[in-house]
Design a protein around this motif. Structure first.
Motif, mmCIF file in Angstrom:
data_model
loop_
_atom_site.group_PDB
_atom_site.id
_atom_site.type_symbol
_atom_site.label_atom_id
_atom_site.label_comp_id
_atom_site.label_asym_id
_atom_site.label_seq_id
_atom_site.Cartn_x
_atom_site.Cartn_y
_atom_site.Cartn_z
ATOM 1 N N ASN A 1 -52.037 43.160 -31.041
ATOM 2 C CA ASN A 1 -51.554 43.618 -29.650
ATOM 3 C C ASN A 1 -50.195 43.752 -29.456
ATOM 4 O OD1 ASN A 1 -52.801 44.375 -27.326
ATOM 5 N ND2 ASN A 1 -52.334 42.353 -26.261
ATOM 6 N N PRO A 2 -49.522 44.757 -30.365
ATOM 7 C CA PRO A 2 -48.000 45.096 -29.809
ATOM 8 C C PRO A 2 -48.079 45.640 -28.588
ATOM 9 C CG PRO A 2 -48.562 45.500 -32.161
ATOM 10 C CD PRO A 2 -49.934 45.312 -31.346
ATOM 11 N N SER A 3 -46.970 45.644 -27.646
ATOM 12 C CA SER A 3 -46.997 46.617 -26.771
ATOM 13 C C SER A 3 -45.922 47.449 -26.769
ATOM 14 C CB SER A 3 -46.769 45.774 -25.303
ATOM 15 O OG SER A 3 -46.477 46.570 -24.206
ATOM 16 N N MET A 4 -46.064 48.759 -27.038
ATOM 17 C CA MET A 4 -44.813 49.655 -27.326
ATOM 18 C C MET A 4 -44.111 50.046 -26.179
ATOM 19 S SD MET A 4 -45.852 49.949 -30.491
ATOM 20 C CE MET A 4 -44.692 51.382 -31.101
ATOM 21 N N ASP A 5 -43.528 49.335 -25.287
ATOM 22 C CA ASP A 5 -42.560 49.142 -24.460
ATOM 23 C C ASP A 5 -41.101 48.756 -24.564
ATOM 24 O OD1 ASP A 5 -44.646 47.429 -23.655
ATOM 25 O OD2 ASP A 5 -43.569 47.156 -21.846
ATOM 26 N N SER A 6 -41.029 47.721 -25.583
ATOM 27 C CA SER A 6 -39.783 47.041 -25.972
ATOM 28 C C SER A 6 -39.976 46.475 -27.302
ATOM 29 C CB SER A 6 -39.371 46.183 -24.991
ATOM 30 O OG SER A 6 -40.542 44.932 -24.822
ATOM 31 N N TRP A 7 -38.717 46.708 -27.847
ATOM 32 C CA TRP A 7 -38.602 46.298 -29.248
ATOM 33 C C TRP A 7 -39.085 44.768 -29.603
ATOM 34 C CZ3 TRP A 7 -36.163 42.546 -32.320
ATOM 35 C CH2 TRP A 7 -36.186 42.572 -33.460
ATOM 36 N N ASP A 8 -38.853 43.850 -28.413
ATOM 37 C CA ASP A 8 -39.383 42.259 -28.862
ATOM 38 C C ASP A 8 -40.747 42.220 -28.626
ATOM 39 O OD1 ASP A 8 -39.300 43.056 -26.140
ATOM 40 O OD2 ASP A 8 -38.132 41.172 -25.657
ATOM 41 N N ASP B 1 -28.703 45.453 -24.396
ATOM 42 C CA ASP B 1 -29.409 45.263 -25.518
ATOM 43 C C ASP B 1 -29.350 46.704 -26.519
ATOM 44 O OD1 ASP B 1 -30.176 42.737 -25.009
ATOM 45 O OD2 ASP B 1 -32.132 43.145 -24.218
ATOM 46 N N THR B 2 -29.353 47.741 -25.927
ATOM 47 C CA THR B 2 -29.539 48.920 -26.375
ATOM 48 C C THR B 2 -28.228 49.107 -27.244
ATOM 49 O OG1 THR B 2 -30.896 49.631 -24.804
ATOM 50 C CG2 THR B 2 -29.742 51.456 -26.206
ATOM 51 N N PRO C 1 -33.828 48.985 -30.192
ATOM 52 C CA PRO C 1 -34.407 50.316 -29.864
ATOM 53 C C PRO C 1 -34.852 50.488 -28.546
ATOM 54 C CG PRO C 1 -35.149 49.648 -32.218
ATOM 55 C CD PRO C 1 -34.490 48.522 -31.680
ATOM 56 N N ASP C 2 -34.585 51.399 -28.102
ATOM 57 C CA ASP C 2 -35.164 51.826 -26.382
ATOM 58 C C ASP C 2 -36.348 52.519 -26.598
ATOM 59 O OD1 ASP C 2 -35.360 52.702 -24.182
ATOM 60 O OD2 ASP C 2 -33.513 53.618 -23.870
ATOM 61 N N LEU C 3 -37.211 52.118 -26.201
ATOM 62 C CA LEU C 3 -38.910 52.488 -26.418
ATOM 63 C C LEU C 3 -39.356 53.163 -25.152
ATOM 64 C CD1 LEU C 3 -40.653 49.894 -28.450
ATOM 65 C CD2 LEU C 3 -39.318 51.720 -29.315
#
Length: 460
Positions: A113-120, A324-325, A330-332
Motif C-alpha cells: 500500500n505505498p501512496s505515490m504522492d510523497s517519497w516518504d 525537502d525537495t 523526490p517530488d512526486l
C-alpha cells in the motif's frame, strides 16, 4: 475485554495473515467460475442483481460474520456474476484478461500500500516508477533527448492530461481538432478544461484523411492541437500518422496520438511498422491494460520532453516542502493530478521483467493472428458479411441482409443467455457485431464456436 483487531496485510506478520485468506479467495474464484460456466452469467441484469442481493444480504450489518465466510460468499458471487475476459467467447470490448503474474504483483502492491504522492510513503515504489516510465517513454520516443511518462488510470485521464498540458502551453484559445473516429474522452476533456468544443474532421473511411485535416487547420487561427488515433475503439484502425505529422508541422499544430489500444504493438517486431510516425507526436496515450494484459489500471501519458510536465508542478508543504525537495527528496506531486494513487507500475515492472519485449510481442502477435483467423472464417461463411480485414485485433461482422434491429437483438440474446459477449459498432451507416480479440489463449475452434452461436441466433 476488547477483541484483538483484525490482522494487517503488511509488515512481517502480513504474509502469514494473508496466506489462508488467499486460499479462500482462490477457492471462491474457482467455484464462482464453475457456477457461471460461460463468458458471463445467464439471465440478464435482473437475475444477476437478484443473486447478488441474496448473497450480500444486509450491506452494512450491525455485526459482521467471519473473514473467510465474507470473502468466500462475495468473491464467489462476483465470480459467478462476472463477464470474464479470460473466457474466449468474452470478446466485446478492450477489456483484457490480465496475466496471472500481473495480478499477483497487484496483490503485493495492495498489501504494501505505498501512496505515490510523497517519497516518504513510497521510497522504493517511487524509484521503480521513475525507472520503468523512463524506459517506456524511450520506447515511444527513441530519438528524443528527455522523454518522460506519467502513470494514469487509462486513456481518458491520459487524453485529458494531454489537452491540459497543451492548454498550459498555449492558453485557453487552444483549438482541439479530432477525427470523427476519436475517443469520446476528448470532448469531455475540452468541456472540463473550459476549451472550445473540438473541431471534428469527418472520417468516412474510418481514419483521418490528411487532406481533410489540412482543410480543417487552414480555417483555424491561433494555437492548435490535433488528436490522432492509433487503434480506434470501434474498428481498431490507425490514422496515417506520418502524413498527419507532416500536416501538423506545416500548420504549426501540436500532435497528440491516442494509442491507448495500439501502442503496445511496438513490442512486436512483426507489426510495429503500423505505428511508424508515432514518435513524432508531442504526447502519446498508451494503455497497458489493453494489449499489455495488466489488471486495470495501467495507463500512461508519454511526453517527448519532460519539460512539458512542469505545468503540473504543485506544492503541498506536508508532501513536497521546498526544503525537502532541495535536500534531495523526490517530488512526486507533479507526477499526477491525483494525490493518493496506487503503485500501478509494480505489476507492469514485473511483467516486463518476466516476459521482456519479446514475450509481450509474442502475445500481441497471437491476438493479431486470431483476428486474421476470425476474418478468414467469416469470408468462408456465405451468411455473414465481414466489414474489412482487421488492422489490429478488432473484427466487425454481421449476418447478410440483417436489419440493424436484428443485429442488436442477436447481441442481446447472446448476452442474456450467457453464451457470448460481443460488442456493437456503427460503420457505413449500419450496425455491426464487434469481436475484440485480446485473449492469447483463444483458439480457432473458439472462433468457430462464436460464429456458430451468431448463426444460431440469426435463424431463431
Amino acid at each position: 475485554m476488547r477483541a484483538a483487531p483484525p490482522p494487517l496485510a503488511g509488515g512481517t506478520p502480513g504474509p502469514d495473515a494473508l496466506r489462508p485468506l488467499l486460499d479462500t479467495v482462490l477457492d471462491a474464484l474457482r467455484t464462482g467460475a464453475e457456477e457461471r460456466g460461460g463468458p458471463l452469467p445467464a439471465g440478464g441484469p435482473e437475475t444477476v442483481a437478484h443473486r447478488l442481493r441474496h448473497a450480500l444480504g444486509e450491506a452494512l450489518p450491525h455485526h459482521g460474520t467471519d473473514p473467510h465466510e465474507a470473502l468466500h460468499t462475495l468473491v464467489r458471487t462476483l465470480a459467478a456474476g462476472a463477464a470474464d475476459p479470460a473466457h474466449p467467447l468474452c470478446a466485446a470490448h478492450l477489456h483484457t484478461p490480465p496475466l496471472a503474474l500481473a495480478a499477483a504483483a497487484d496483490l503485493a502492491a495492495s498489501a504494501l500500500n505505498p501512496s505515490m504522492d510523497s517519497w516518504d510513503q513510497a521510497p522504493a515504489a517511487s524509484a521503480l516508477e521513475a525507472q520503468v516510465t523512463a524506459a517506456l517513454a524511450a520506447e515511444i520516443h527513441p530519438r528524443a533527448d528527455r522523454p518522460d511518462a506519467l502513470v494514469t488510470t487509462g486513456g481518458t485521464e491520459s487524453n485529458q492530461l494531454a489537452l491540459l498540458l497543451a492548454r498550459e502551453r498555449h492558453g485557453p484559445a487552444l483549438r482541439t481538432v479530432v477525427g470523427a473516429n476519436a475517443h469520446h474522452s476528448f470532448h469531455r476533456a475540452a468541456w472540463l478544461l473550459g476549451l472550445p468544443e473540438p473541431v471534428v474532421v469527418p472520417t468516412p473511411h474510418g481514419t483521418i484523411d490528411p487532406a481533410d485535416l489540412h482543410e480543417a487547420l487552414t480555417t483555424l487561427t491561433g494555437p492548435m492541437l490535433v488528436a490522432a488515433t492509433a487503434g480506434t475503439t470501434d474498428e481498431g484502425l490507425i490514422d496515417p500518422l506520418p502524413a498527419l505529422a507532416d500536416t501538423c508541422e506545416a500548420h504549426h499544430a501540436d500532435l497528440h496520438v491516442d494509442a491507448a489500444y495500439g501502442g503496445p504493438v511496438l513490442f512486436s517486431p512483426t507489426h510495429r511498422h503500423l505505428l511508424d510516425g508515432l514518435d513524432r507526436a508531442r504526447t502519446v496515450t498508451v494503455d497497458l491494460h489493453k494489449l499489455g494484459w495488466q489488471p486495470a489500471a495501467a495507463g500512461l501519458l508519454v511526453v517527448r520532453d519532460t519539460a512539458d510536465l512542469t505545468a503540473l508542478g504543485h506544492t503541498a508543504d506536508y508532501l513536497n516542502a521546498d526544503d525537502d525537495t532541495d535536500a534531495g527528496l523526490p517530488d512526486l506531486l507533479g507526477r499526477s493530478l491525483r494525490t493518493t494513487r496506487r503503485p500501478d507500475v509494480l505489476k507492469t515492472a514485473v511483467t516486463l521483467r518476466a516476459l521482456g519485449r519479446t514475450g509481450l510481442g509474442a502475445l500481441v502477435d497471437a491476438c493479431m493472428d486470431r483476428a486474421q483467423d476470425l476474418a478468414d472464417l467469416m469470408e468462408k461463411r456465405p451468411g455473414l458479411d465481414l466489414r474489412a480485414r482487421p488492422t489490429l485485433t478488432t473484427v466487425l461482422f454481421r449476418p447478410t441482409d440483417a436489419t440493424d434491429e436484428t443485429v442488436a437483438a442477436i447481441r442481446r440474446t447472446l448476452l442474456t443467455e450467457g453464451r457470448a459477449v460481443l460488442g456493437r459498432a456503427h460503420a457505413d451507416g449500419r450496425l455491426w457485431l464487434k469481436a475484440t480479440l485480446l485473449n492469447p489463449h483463444a483458439t480457432p475452434g473458439d472462433l468457430a464456436q462464436l460464429i456458430t452461436l451468431v448463426e444460431g441466433s440469426t435463424h431463431r
